[in-house]
Design a protein around this motif. Sequence first.
Motif, mmCIF file in Angstrom:
data_model
loop_
_atom_site.group_PDB
_atom_site.id
_atom_site.type_symbol
_atom_site.label_atom_id
_atom_site.label_comp_id
_atom_site.label_asym_id
_atom_site.label_seq_id
_atom_site.Cartn_x
_atom_site.Cartn_y
_atom_site.Cartn_z
ATOM 1 N N ARG A 1 31.453 38.484 92.641
ATOM 2 C CA ARG A 1 31.540 39.343 91.448
ATOM 3 C C ARG A 1 30.626 38.726 90.396
ATOM 4 N NH1 ARG A 1 37.916 40.283 90.476
ATOM 5 N NH2 ARG A 1 38.159 38.294 91.557
ATOM 6 N N ARG A 2 29.356 38.951 90.554
ATOM 7 C CA ARG A 2 28.329 38.185 89.865
ATOM 8 C C ARG A 2 28.407 38.269 88.346
ATOM 9 N NH1 ARG A 2 27.064 34.394 93.366
ATOM 10 N NH2 ARG A 2 26.391 35.239 95.368
ATOM 11 N N GLN A 3 28.435 37.089 87.752
ATOM 12 C CA GLN A 3 28.283 36.947 86.317
ATOM 13 C C GLN A 3 26.894 36.368 86.080
ATOM 14 O OE1 GLN A 3 30.889 37.733 84.243
ATOM 15 N NE2 GLN A 3 32.301 38.185 85.901
ATOM 16 N N HIS A 4 26.306 36.701 84.969
ATOM 17 C CA HIS A 4 24.957 36.219 84.696
ATOM 18 C C HIS A 4 24.904 35.612 83.297
ATOM 19 C CE1 HIS A 4 23.466 38.220 88.321
ATOM 20 N NE2 HIS A 4 24.175 39.284 87.946
ATOM 21 N N GLY A 5 23.954 34.742 83.100
ATOM 22 C CA GLY A 5 23.768 34.166 81.777
ATOM 23 C C GLY A 5 23.809 32.647 81.796
ATOM 24 N N SER A 6 23.543 32.077 80.626
ATOM 25 C CA SER A 6 23.424 30.623 80.513
ATOM 26 C C SER A 6 24.750 29.907 80.734
ATOM 27 C CB SER A 6 22.854 30.254 79.146
ATOM 28 O OG SER A 6 23.727 30.654 78.094
ATOM 29 N N LEU A 7 25.882 30.545 80.384
ATOM 30 C CA LEU A 7 27.178 29.885 80.565
ATOM 31 C C LEU A 7 27.487 29.678 82.038
ATOM 32 C CD1 LEU A 7 29.758 28.688 79.445
ATOM 33 C CD2 LEU A 7 30.737 30.987 79.368
ATOM 34 N N ILE A 8 27.215 30.672 82.866
ATOM 35 C CA ILE A 8 27.461 30.532 84.303
ATOM 36 C C ILE A 8 26.550 29.461 84.898
ATOM 37 C CG2 ILE A 8 27.123 31.699 86.523
ATOM 38 C CD1 ILE A 8 29.797 32.302 85.247
ATOM 39 N N GLU A 9 25.303 29.400 84.430
ATOM 40 C CA GLU A 9 24.396 28.366 84.917
ATOM 41 C C GLU A 9 24.917 26.980 84.537
ATOM 42 O OE1 GLU A 9 20.590 29.252 83.316
ATOM 43 O OE2 GLU A 9 20.413 31.193 84.356
ATOM 44 N N ALA A 10 25.427 26.851 83.315
ATOM 45 C CA ALA A 10 25.981 25.567 82.882
ATOM 46 C C ALA A 10 27.248 25.224 83.663
ATOM 47 C CB ALA A 10 26.279 25.614 81.390
ATOM 48 N N ALA A 11 28.069 26.244 83.946
ATOM 49 C CA ALA A 11 29.284 26.014 84.735
ATOM 50 C C ALA A 11 28.939 25.550 86.141
ATOM 51 C CB ALA A 11 30.116 27.293 84.787
ATOM 52 N N SER A 12 27.882 26.107 86.707
ATOM 53 C CA SER A 12 27.459 25.692 88.039
ATOM 54 C C SER A 12 27.077 24.220 88.054
ATOM 55 C CB SER A 12 26.269 26.553 88.496
ATOM 56 O OG SER A 12 25.798 26.118 89.758
ATOM 57 N N GLU A 13 26.378 23.772 87.006
ATOM 58 C CA GLU A 13 25.988 22.366 86.926
ATOM 59 C C GLU A 13 27.209 21.470 86.726
ATOM 60 O OE1 GLU A 13 23.114 21.930 83.859
ATOM 61 O OE2 GLU A 13 21.673 23.306 84.780
ATOM 62 N N ARG A 14 28.171 21.951 85.956
ATOM 63 C CA ARG A 14 29.343 21.135 85.624
ATOM 64 C C ARG A 14 30.376 21.130 86.753
ATOM 65 N NH1 ARG A 14 31.393 19.900 80.462
ATOM 66 N NH2 ARG A 14 33.112 18.413 80.684
ATOM 67 N N LEU A 15 30.617 22.289 87.359
ATOM 68 C CA LEU A 15 31.690 22.414 88.341
ATOM 69 C C LEU A 15 31.208 22.203 89.770
ATOM 70 C CD1 LEU A 15 33.518 25.575 86.897
ATOM 71 C CD2 LEU A 15 33.777 23.172 86.260
ATOM 72 N N GLY A 16 29.912 22.377 90.020
ATOM 73 C CA GLY A 16 29.365 22.172 91.354
ATOM 74 C C GLY A 16 29.255 23.455 92.147
ATOM 75 N N ASN A 17 28.597 23.355 93.290
ATOM 76 C CA ASN A 17 28.389 24.509 94.168
ATOM 77 C C ASN A 17 29.108 24.372 95.505
ATOM 78 O OD1 ASN A 17 26.391 26.180 92.618
ATOM 79 N ND2 ASN A 17 25.245 24.248 92.693
#
Length: 289
Positions: A169-185
């Motif tokens: 359920r794709r979210q887009h934007g800088s917050l999701i990119e930052a969350a990916s860096e913080r929470l991992g993949n």
Amino acid sequence: MTVIVAVDGGGSRCRLAAFDEFGRPLARAIVDGHASLSRSPEQAWQNIESGLTQLQKQLHRAPGWLPDRLMMGLAGSLQETRRQRFLAQLPETLAHTLVTDGHAQLLGASAGRPGICLAMGTGSVVHWLDEQGKSGMVGGWGFPVGDEGSGAWLGMRLVQMYLWHVDGRRQHGSLIEAASERLGNRVSDIQQWSTQTQAGVLAQLAPLVFEHAAREDALAISLIDECVTHALALLDLAPQHLPVHVVGGIGERLKDQLAAQLGERLHKARGDALQGLWQAWADTQGESA
């Protein structure tokens, strides 16, 4: 010299201040650890003891020194079992008073006058005192089932949005990119966050949301709007004629949005929880005089 120590203990940190009998500040200490009975009564006391040791050194007192009175405003102190576990650790000779952290914040923010205190930090709660001296409280039930709009809740919502993104359920934007860096993949890394229930840990993600809201990230702005909605819903349950004081790290960040809704009802806090706790002690001295 009489020394009164006030303790403001929440889910993320513990602050202490020593005052003399006239309310003059003598020393302050901050412990990077919680003093929430909801998390651990034993750890809460250990962190308070650490703060007392800091004060003892600043005041040039002997090891093992105890104040004349310990005034504590601690999160989770309304739950009787945890409250008794906590109190059982205190030295028998230590005179003490224990109230909730939200009540202490109300005492400080309103200086004991009629008013409402919306406290939004790691948790969220509203306390009030009316003209007849009657007090009330809404919210503050604790994370994860309560404390809506708080730092812990905001961190949880960010993790949830990131999980939705990972699931497709794709979210887009800088917050999701930052969350990916913080929470991992990796699933293993993400599950460390998706199963996280410690309020103080999740609250560490809240600044990320505000940072990206300032960059006009749509998801971050929507999450902060949710916080404001929850804050106003709590305030709607309190007497509508009383002035409102907003405190706490999240509350400070929401003041502009809340001011737009509350108008002249919003007042600057007169003091903090530590000052409120000292005032509560001083009031008891006046009553017993």
